[in-house]
Scaffold this active site. Structure first.
Site, PDB file in Angstrom:
ATOM      1  N   TRP A  66       2.503  -0.333  -1.252  1.00  0.00           N
ATOM      2  CA  TRP A  66       3.817   0.294  -1.369  1.00  0.00           C
ATOM      3  C   TRP A  66       3.772   1.811  -1.391  1.00  0.00           C
ATOM      4  CZ3 TRP A  66       3.251   3.089  -5.760  1.00  0.00           C
ATOM      5  CH2 TRP A  66       2.435   2.573  -6.774  1.00  0.00           C
ATOM      6  N   ASN A  67       2.603   2.407  -1.569  1.00  0.00           N
ATOM      7  CA  ASN A  67       2.645   3.847  -1.857  1.00  0.00           C
ATOM      8  C   ASN A  67       2.919   4.724  -0.634  1.00  0.00           C
ATOM      9  OD1 ASN A  67       0.070   3.071  -1.107  1.00  0.00           O
ATOM     10  ND2 ASN A  67      -0.883   4.794  -2.132  1.00  0.00           N
ATOM     11  N   LYS A 116       2.334  -7.450   7.298  1.00  0.00           N
ATOM     12  CA  LYS A 116       3.028  -7.905   6.086  1.00  0.00           C
ATOM     13  C   LYS A 116       3.112  -6.680   5.187  1.00  0.00           C
ATOM     14  CE  LYS A 116       2.669  -9.144   2.114  1.00  0.00           C
ATOM     15  NZ  LYS A 116       3.380  -8.533   0.949  1.00  0.00           N
ATOM     16  N   GLY A 133      -4.877  -1.900  -0.195  1.00  0.00           N
ATOM     17  CA  GLY A 133      -4.290  -2.311  -1.464  1.00  0.00           C
ATOM     18  C   GLY A 133      -5.338  -2.206  -2.554  1.00  0.00           C
ATOM     19  N   GLU A 147      -9.307  -1.087   2.806  1.00  0.00           N
ATOM     20  CA  GLU A 147      -9.162   0.250   2.206  1.00  0.00           C
ATOM     21  C   GLU A 147      -8.612   0.018   0.804  1.00  0.00           C
ATOM     22  OE1 GLU A 147     -10.148   2.979   3.553  1.00  0.00           O
ATOM     23  OE2 GLU A 147     -10.440   2.307   5.607  1.00  0.00           O
ATOM     24  N   LEU A 148      -9.437   0.263  -0.204  1.00  0.00           N
ATOM     25  CA  LEU A 148      -9.061  -0.143  -1.559  1.00  0.00           C
ATOM     26  C   LEU A 148      -8.846   1.081  -2.455  1.00  0.00           C
ATOM     27  CD1 LEU A 148     -11.571  -3.111  -1.665  1.00  0.00           C
ATOM     28  CD2 LEU A 148      -9.212  -3.133  -0.876  1.00  0.00           C
ATOM     29  N   GLU A 176      -8.941   2.470 -11.997  1.00  0.00           N
ATOM     30  CA  GLU A 176      -7.886   3.174 -11.268  1.00  0.00           C
ATOM     31  C   GLU A 176      -6.580   3.038 -12.061  1.00  0.00           C
ATOM     32  OE1 GLU A 176      -6.436   1.462  -7.562  1.00  0.00           O
ATOM     33  OE2 GLU A 176      -6.562   3.455  -6.668  1.00  0.00           O
ATOM     34  N   CYS A 228      -4.309   6.476  -3.410  1.00  0.00           N
ATOM     35  CA  CYS A 228      -5.651   5.892  -3.483  1.00  0.00           C
ATOM     36  C   CYS A 228      -6.704   6.971  -3.697  1.00  0.00           C
ATOM     37  CB  CYS A 228      -5.950   5.128  -2.206  1.00  0.00           C
ATOM     38  SG  CYS A 228      -5.735   6.138  -0.735  1.00  0.00           S
TER      39      CYS A 228
HETATM   40  P1  NAD Z   1      -1.807  -4.765  -4.062  1.00  0.00           P
HETATM   41  O1  NAD Z   1      -3.231  -5.103  -3.851  1.00  0.00           O
HETATM   42  O2  NAD Z   1      -1.108  -5.286  -5.239  1.00  0.00           O
HETATM   43  O3  NAD Z   1      -0.923  -5.230  -2.810  1.00  0.00           O
HETATM   44  C1  NAD Z   1      -1.228  -4.809  -1.490  1.00  0.00           C
HETATM   45  C2  NAD Z   1      -0.632  -5.798  -0.506  1.00  0.00           C
HETATM   46  O4  NAD Z   1      -1.325  -7.032  -0.637  1.00  0.00           O
HETATM   47  C3  NAD Z   1       0.853  -6.094  -0.725  1.00  0.00           C
HETATM   48  O5  NAD Z   1       1.493  -6.192   0.538  1.00  0.00           O
HETATM   49  C4  NAD Z   1       0.815  -7.451  -1.420  1.00  0.00           C
HETATM   50  O6  NAD Z   1       1.968  -8.243  -1.221  1.00  0.00           O
HETATM   51  C5  NAD Z   1      -0.386  -8.092  -0.732  1.00  0.00           C
HETATM   52  N1  NAD Z   1      -0.994  -9.201  -1.487  1.00  0.00           N
HETATM   53  C6  NAD Z   1      -0.956  -9.430  -2.817  1.00  0.00           C
HETATM   54  N2  NAD Z   1      -1.670 -10.547  -3.119  1.00  0.00           N
HETATM   55  C7  NAD Z   1      -2.172 -11.015  -1.950  1.00  0.00           C
HETATM   56  C8  NAD Z   1      -3.019 -12.113  -1.597  1.00  0.00           C
HETATM   57  N3  NAD Z   1      -3.466 -12.965  -2.508  1.00  0.00           N
HETATM   58  N4  NAD Z   1      -3.367 -12.272  -0.309  1.00  0.00           N
HETATM   59  C9  NAD Z   1      -2.940 -11.403   0.635  1.00  0.00           C
HETATM   60  N5  NAD Z   1      -2.118 -10.354   0.368  1.00  0.00           N
HETATM   61  C10 NAD Z   1      -1.748 -10.151  -0.912  1.00  0.00           C
HETATM   62  O7  NAD Z   1      -1.747  -3.171  -4.003  1.00  0.00           O
HETATM   63  P2  NAD Z   1      -0.491  -2.239  -4.255  1.00  0.00           P
HETATM   64  O8  NAD Z   1      -0.207  -2.250  -5.720  1.00  0.00           O
HETATM   65  O9  NAD Z   1       0.613  -2.552  -3.306  1.00  0.00           O
HETATM   66  O10 NAD Z   1      -1.064  -0.822  -3.808  1.00  0.00           O
HETATM   67  C11 NAD Z   1      -1.801  -0.034  -4.658  1.00  0.00           C
HETATM   68  C12 NAD Z   1      -3.274  -0.160  -4.367  1.00  0.00           C
HETATM   69  O11 NAD Z   1      -3.528   0.193  -3.022  1.00  0.00           O
HETATM   70  C13 NAD Z   1      -4.099   0.797  -5.189  1.00  0.00           C
HETATM   71  O12 NAD Z   1      -5.233   0.134  -5.694  1.00  0.00           O
HETATM   72  C14 NAD Z   1      -4.519   1.856  -4.202  1.00  0.00           C
HETATM   73  O13 NAD Z   1      -5.674   2.544  -4.516  1.00  0.00           O
HETATM   74  C15 NAD Z   1      -4.629   1.077  -2.952  1.00  0.00           C
HETATM   75  N6  NAD Z   1      -4.517   1.972  -1.801  1.00  0.00           N
HETATM   76  C16 NAD Z   1      -5.631   2.248  -1.065  1.00  0.00           C
HETATM   77  C17 NAD Z   1      -5.566   3.135  -0.004  1.00  0.00           C
HETATM   78  C18 NAD Z   1      -6.786   3.454   0.824  1.00  0.00           C
HETATM   79  O14 NAD Z   1      -6.602   3.886   1.944  1.00  0.00           O
HETATM   80  N7  NAD Z   1      -7.978   3.260   0.331  1.00  0.00           N
HETATM   81  C19 NAD Z   1      -4.356   3.734   0.313  1.00  0.00           C
HETATM   82  C20 NAD Z   1      -3.251   3.431  -0.443  1.00  0.00           C
HETATM   83  C21 NAD Z   1      -3.347   2.527  -1.504  1.00  0.00           C
END
Ligand code: NAD
Length: 500
Positions: A163-164, A187, A239, A261-262, A393, A295
């Site tokens: 979402w960010n 998605k 995510g 990318e986490l 984090e 992130c």
């Molecule tokens: P999240 O992991 O909660 O969700 C990310 C996506 O995954 C959403 O679309 C969500 O619906 C989906 N999802 C959730 N459970 C799932 C499953 N079991 N199987 C498949 N998809 C699923 O992350 P968030 O809270 O939306 O975003 C924040 C995180 O993203 C932070 O940890 C941040 O560091 C990371 N992030 C990383 C980068 C990067 O480039 N490294 C950039 C931005 C954000």
């Protein structure tokens, strides 16, 4: 531009956002919807479809079919021209997309519109790169063989975004994937689905063949349908590390290619010879901009003991002067947290830090002045490496302070994390900056700078920060399979039992 006219009034109650599957806009098969809340006002400002498993299946089938349709017949340069057209249309709609993103995730309009104005660059860069993904001719030890390689599209890509920064993180994946000839299903996050659905209207307008780009909105279960679908050839995920692990496990079932990318817990290292004012500015940009919901947030300050007091005095003064408020107001510097769970999580971590003996030099919890999900920019001192606030984090405007005496110690502290996404180094010594940059375990190192990315520069992490790299020319290779072709040129018949 008829489709686009529908999104010209993002406040209108009758705005309709639909799934985009096989070149058509449609409701979810079971008419299920999900609300999207504006984190600043707390109001539900849009309803979007919540895709079912069968919608995901339809999207995968459409994307598979498109691989062998007109898209599959296009030359790389023709694909590049379509990407260029998409870039131009995105530029025309950048302002609107920025508004949609800010309403959905509560980040500053000036940040989100900065991102949406930069978005076309991803498509321009990969438009130009599309016809440059050369194979190679491999010198053969056998004079009767001509051997070469080809990069063929990996196939259907399933992307899952957070979402960010919904659209820029989509662009990191979509632009190289389309340049490489793949088809794509995204998605978006359940917290910020709107801009991606609006983006589909622009892709449609650009004239991509049906099924090349598809959008399924919905919650985690929709992500799970997509990541476990056997018709998907590559998963591109951004995510949290916890979700990334689940995506990786799903991918293993089908041997699906994967890039992740986490998260991060990135250090900003300040040496005694640094320009302190510049460092303070970079630290603020690194951890308080975007409300720390980034992130690459520089959430650990690693500072030489001799400049700690001067640095903290300036940092705390600047943090205290940060203007919280309405993300749409150009004067606002820090907006609310994007979601209630995120707001509660940050408050919980800060409470735990206080219980563990940490000291807040400023901030330390929710704002009393601003109702809603506001966390006051926080600087945390008296911490150690085992504390939650230092180890994990946070994804909020919170920085922990760690002190060092020697360069070796600075590197050791910087690397004392399971993550490895980014790092900042502040020093006036070229020699030291280079030495330290090479020893810090992070995918991106900024020297006397923080928080810059570009389409032509690789981005990704070491360790728990992910697998693979996005951006840069090589990103296209991650959307291709390498095929080696052996051509027998002499026409002679070989002894079938003497292979080798
Ligand atoms: P999240 O992991 O909660 O969700 C990310 C996506 O995954 C959403 O679309 C969500 O619906 C989906 N999802 C959730 N459970 C799932 C499953 N079991 N199987 C498949 N998809 C699923 O992350 P968030 O809270 O939306 O975003 C924040 C995180 O993203 C932070 O940890 C941040 O560091 C990371 N992030 C990383 C980068 C990067 O480039 N490294 C950039 C931005 C954000």
């Amino acid at each position: 531009m008829t489709e686009l006219s529908k999104i010209e009034q993002p406040n209108a109650a009758d705005d309709k956002y639909l799934l985009y599957i096989d070149g058509e806009f449609r409701s979810a098969e079971n008419d299920s919807t999900l609300p999207s809340e504006n984190p600043f006002t707390g109001e539900v400002w849009a309803e979007v479809p919540s895709a079912s498993e069968s919608d995901v299946d339809s999207a995968v089938k459409a994307a598979r079919k498109a691989l062998s349709g007109p898209w599959g017949q296009m030359t790389a340069r023709e694909r590049g021209k379509l990407l260029g057209k998409l870039a131009d249309l995105l530029a025309q709609n950048a302002e609107l997309l920025g508004i949609l993103e800010a309403k959905d995730n509560g980040k500053l309009l000036k940040e989100m519109s900065g991102q949406t104005q930069y978005l076309p660059e991803w498509f321009h860069y990969f438009a130009g790169a599309a016809d440059k993904l050369n194979g190679e001719v491999i010198p053969s030890e056998r004079p009767n063989f001509h051997i070469y390689t080809r990069h063929e599209p990996v196939g259907v890509v399933g992307a899952i975004t957070p979402w960010n920064s919904p659209l820029i993180l989509l662009a990191f994946k979509l632009a190289p994937a389309l340049a490489a000839g793949c088809t794509f299903i995204v998605k978006s996050s359940e917290h910020t689905p709107v801009s991606t659905l609006a983006f589909a209207k622009i892709v449609h307008e650009a004239g991509f063949p049906a099924g090349v780009f598809n959008v399924v909105s919905g919650g985690p279960e929709v992500g799970a349908f997509l990541s476990s679908h056997p018709g998907v050839n590559k998963l591109a995920f951004t995510g949290s590390d916890a979700t990334g692990k689940k995506v990786l496990c799903s991918a293993a079932e089908n041997f699906t290619r994967v890039s992740l990318e986490l998260g991060g817990k990135s250090p900003n290292i300040v040496f005694e010879d640094a320009d302190i004012d510049a460092a303070v500015n970079g630290i603020v940009a690194g951890v308080f901009a975007a409300t720390g919901q980034s992130c690459m947030a520089g959430s650990r300050l690693v500072v030489h003991h001799s400049v700690k007091d001067e640095l903290l005095e300036k940092l705390v003064a600047r943090a205290k002067s940060i203007k919280l408020g309405d993300p749409m107001d150009p004067e606002t510097e820090v907006g609310p947290m994007a979601t209630r769970p995120q707001f509660e999580k940050v408050k919980g971590i800060l409470k735990q830090a206080a219980n563990d003996g940490a000291t807040f030099l400023c901030g330390g919890g929710a704002s009393e002045e601003h109702p809603g999900f506001f966390i006051v920019p926080t600087v945390v001192d008296d911490v150690h490496s085992e504390m939650d606030v230092v180890k994990n984090e946070i994804f909020g405007p919170v920085i922990s302070v760690l002190t060092f005496s020697t360069e070796e110690e600075a590197i050791e502290i910087a690397n004392d994390t399971r993550f490895g996404l980014a790092a900042g180094i502040w020093t006036s010594s070229v020699q030291r900056s280079t030495r330290v940059a090479h020893q810090v375990k992070a995918g991106t190192v900024w020297i006397n700078a923080y928080r810059v990315v570009a389409p032509n520069v690789p981005f990704g992490g070491f360790g728990h920060s992910g697998i693979g790299r996005e951006n840069g020319f090589d990103a296209m290779k991650q959307y291709s399979e390498v095929k080696a072709v052996w051509v027998e040129t002499s026409g002679t018949t070989r002894d079938p039992f003497a292979v080798g």
